[in-house]
Design a protein around this motif. Structure first.
Motif, PDB file in Angstrom:
ATOM      1  N   UNK A 111       3.731  -2.492   4.118  1.00 32.82           N
ATOM      2  CA  UNK A 111       3.819  -3.872   3.649  1.00 32.82           C
ATOM      3  C   UNK A 111       2.752  -4.679   4.380  1.00 32.82           C
ATOM      4  N   UNK A 112       1.780  -5.167   3.643  1.00 34.77           N
ATOM      5  CA  UNK A 112       0.643  -5.893   4.217  1.00 34.77           C
ATOM      6  C   UNK A 112       0.937  -7.394   4.117  1.00 34.77           C
TER       7      UNK A 112
ATOM      8  N   UNK B 167       0.863  -1.175   0.000  1.00 42.06           N
ATOM      9  CA  UNK B 167       0.000   0.000   0.000  1.00 42.06           C
ATOM     10  C   UNK B 167       0.905   1.231   0.000  1.00 42.06           C
ATOM     11  N   UNK B 168       0.783   2.063  -1.043  1.00 42.33           N
ATOM     12  CA  UNK B 168       1.696   3.184  -1.222  1.00 42.33           C
ATOM     13  C   UNK B 168       1.110   4.509  -0.735  1.00 42.33           C
ATOM     14  N   UNK B 169       0.163   4.453   0.183  1.00 38.54           N
ATOM     15  CA  UNK B 169      -0.496   5.681   0.644  1.00 38.54           C
ATOM     16  C   UNK B 169      -0.024   6.146   2.020  1.00 38.54           C
ATOM     17  N   UNK B 170       0.999   5.524   2.572  1.00 35.61           N
ATOM     18  CA  UNK B 170       1.476   5.919   3.898  1.00 35.61           C
ATOM     19  C   UNK B 170       1.961   7.362   3.875  1.00 35.61           C
ATOM     20  N   UNK B 171       1.602   8.130   4.890  1.00 36.49           N
ATOM     21  CA  UNK B 171       1.955   9.551   4.932  1.00 36.49           C
ATOM     22  C   UNK B 171       3.327   9.798   5.551  1.00 36.49           C
ATOM     23  N   UNK B 172       3.920   8.775   6.152  1.00 34.91           N
ATOM     24  CA  UNK B 172       5.226   8.910   6.790  1.00 34.91           C
ATOM     25  C   UNK B 172       6.204   7.889   6.208  1.00 34.91           C
TER      26      UNK B 172
END
Length: 394
Positions: free
Chosen positions: A294-295, A283-288
Motif C-alpha cells: 500500500x503506497x 502495488x501487487x508485486x510484493x513477493x511476501x
C-alpha cells in the motif's frame, strides 16, 4: 491482476476436466494440456494450424490462477504460414465466475472483446470456443505501479480510456454494474465472515471491524450521494489498473494496450477515472504476504490528475476548464465508492486458497472509504462543477 478469483477452474469439456483435474494440471508440460491447446488451434484457426498436434507446437504457460489461464502457442520453428495466419497466438481459458449469470457475463464479454478487436482498441480476436478464446499475442509487459505517474504514460492511458468511453456497445446502458456488483458481493459477505476457521488475533480484529460496519446502509448512502447529482454514464473498463495496461515491446514509440474487460459495462465515467487514480496507491508485486504494497503517499496530486483529465478530455474533443473542474469534483465522490466496492470484493475472496492478503486488502479499502466519507460529511456535499462560497476567496 484480474479481479475475479475462482475457487476452482472450469475447463473446456467435462472429459478434459475429468482427465486433467482442477488443481494442478494446467502446466504447459502436461500432455493433456498440450493436447487440448493443439485441438483448440486446429478447430479455430486456418492454414497451417489445421495440421498442428501436441508434439509439434510450442506451448508456454504465461499467466493463470486468477480469473484466466493464458498460454502462448507457437508454430514449430521453420514453419511457413500458408495464408498469412499468425505464427503465435494467446489461448485464454476462462476461470469460474461468481454469481448466477455466468453464461450471460461470458457472452457479454465476448461481444465487448470482439468490438474492441474490430476497432483496434484491444488485442485481435482470432477465435472463440466453449470456455475461452484465441487472441492476438502481443509482445508486451504490464505497467509497473510507479509508471502510472509517468507523464507520457499517464497521457497515453488517458487517451485509451477516452477511446473506450466513446464506444457504443449493444448492452444495457444503465449504470447498474456498480450497484449490482456491490449487492451481489454483499450477499456473500456474511457467509464468508461466518465461515472462517481458526484465525490469528490480527485477522480476527479485522473481521470484527468489518462485522461492525453496516455495509448495506453504506451502499445505500453512497447511492444517495451519487443520485444527488447528474453524472455522465459511458462504457467503462472499470478495472484500469497497471496489470491491465500493457506496454508494447520492440516499438519505436511507447504504445499502450488495454486488456481484461470482464468488468466492462456502462458506468459513471468518473468512477473509471477515480478507480484508476486509486490504483496508483496499490502495488501487487510484493513477493511476501500480503502480496501487495500500500503506497500511502502515491495518490496523484491535483496537478497529476489534471494532466490525465486534460488528455482525456482532449481526446473526446471536450477541452473545457469547467468540464475539468466538474470531473475533479466527481472523482472525489467516486474515489470513496471505489474503496467500498473493492473492499467488498476483498471480503468475498478472503477465504480463497489463492495466496493474497484479501482480508488485509479489504480492511485497507474500507478504512479508506470511512476516512473519505467522514471528510465529505465535514466539508458538506460536493456540488460537481459548482464553486462553493468559501472557494471564491483564494
Amino acid at each position: 491482476m484480474s479481479r475475479f478469483l475462482p475457487s476452482q477452474l472450469r475447463f473446456l469439456r467435462a472429459s478434459d476436466l475429468t482427465k486433467m483435474g482442477v488443481s494442478s494440471k494446467m502446466s504447459d508440460s502436461n500432455p493433456e494440456m498440450r493436447s487440448t491447446a493443439a485441438r483448440i488451434c486446429r478447430e479455430s484457426l486456418a492454414g497451417i494450424w489445421k495440421h498442428v498436434n501436441s508434439d509439434n507446437i510450442v506451448v508456454k504457460h504465461i499467466s493463470g490462477g486468477l480469473s484466466n489461464w493464458m498460454y502462448l502457442v507457437q508454430l514449430p520453428e521453420g514453419t511457413v504460414p500458408l495464408r498469412g495466419e499468425p505464427r503465435q497466438v494467446l489461448i485464454r481459458i476462462y476461470g469460474q465466475m461468481h454469481g448466477e449469470k455466468t453464461v450471460e457475463s461470458m457472452i457479454t464479454e465476448s461481444v465487448i472483446f470482439a468490438l474492441l478487436s474490430e476497432r483496434k482498441l484491444g488485442p485481435k480476436l482470432h477465435g472463440l470456443f466453449p470456455g475461452g478464446r484465441i487472441e492476438e499475442y502481443i509482445p508486451a509487459r504490464p505497467l509497473l505501479t510507479k509508471e502510472l505517474a509517468d507523464p507520457e504514460l499517464s497521457a497515453l492511458a488517458a487517451e485509451k480510456m477516452a477511446q473506450i468511453h466513446r464506444m457504443q456497445v449493444p448492452i444495457n446502458k444503465e449504470p447498474t454494474w456498480l450497484w449490482n456488483s456491490m449487492a451481489n458481493w454483499l450477499g456473500t459477505v456474511e457467509e464468508v465472515l461466518n465461515n472462517f476457521g481458526d484465525i490469528d488475533d490480527k485477522h480476527m480484529a479485522i473481521v470484527d471491524n468489518i462485522r461492525s460496519l453496516q455495509l448495506e446502509k453504506e451502499i445505500a448512502w453512497c447511492r444517495n450521494v451519487v443520485n444527488q447529482q447528474k453524472h455522465e454514464v459511458v462504457f467503462c473498463h472499470n478495472d484500469m489498473q497497471e496489470g491491465n495496461i500493457l506496454l508494447r515491446q520492440n516499438t519505436r514509440k511507447r504504445e499502450l494496450v488495454l486488456i481484461d474487460f470482464e468488468y466492462s459495462a456502462y458506468n459513471y465515467r468518473a468512477f473509471d477515472v477515480a478507480n484508476h487514480f486509486v490504483e496508483w496507491q496499490y502495488d501487487y508485486t510484493a513477493s511476501e504476504y500480503p502480496f501487495y504494497y500500500e503506497r500511502q503517499n502515491a495518490e496523484p496530486t491535483d496537478e497529476q490528475k489534471l494532466h490525465f483529465i486534460r488528455h482525456y478530455l482532449k481526446t473526446l474533443g471536450k477541452e473545457d476548464p469547467l468540464e475539468e473542474e466538474k470531473l475533479l469534483d466527481e472523482i472525489k465522490v467516486f474515489t470513496m465508492i471505489s474503496h467500498l466496492l473493492w473492499g467488498l470484493w476483498g471480503i468475498v475472496n478472503s477465504n480463497s486458497q489463492i495466496p493474497f492478503g484479501y482480508l488485509e486488502f479489504a480492511d485497507s479499502r474500507l478504512r479508506s472509504y470511512q476516512c473519505l466519507k467522514e471528510k465529505m460529511i465535514v466539508s458538506g456535499p460536493i456540488r460537481c462543477g459548482v464553486k462553493r462560497k468559501d472557494e471564491h476567496n483564494d
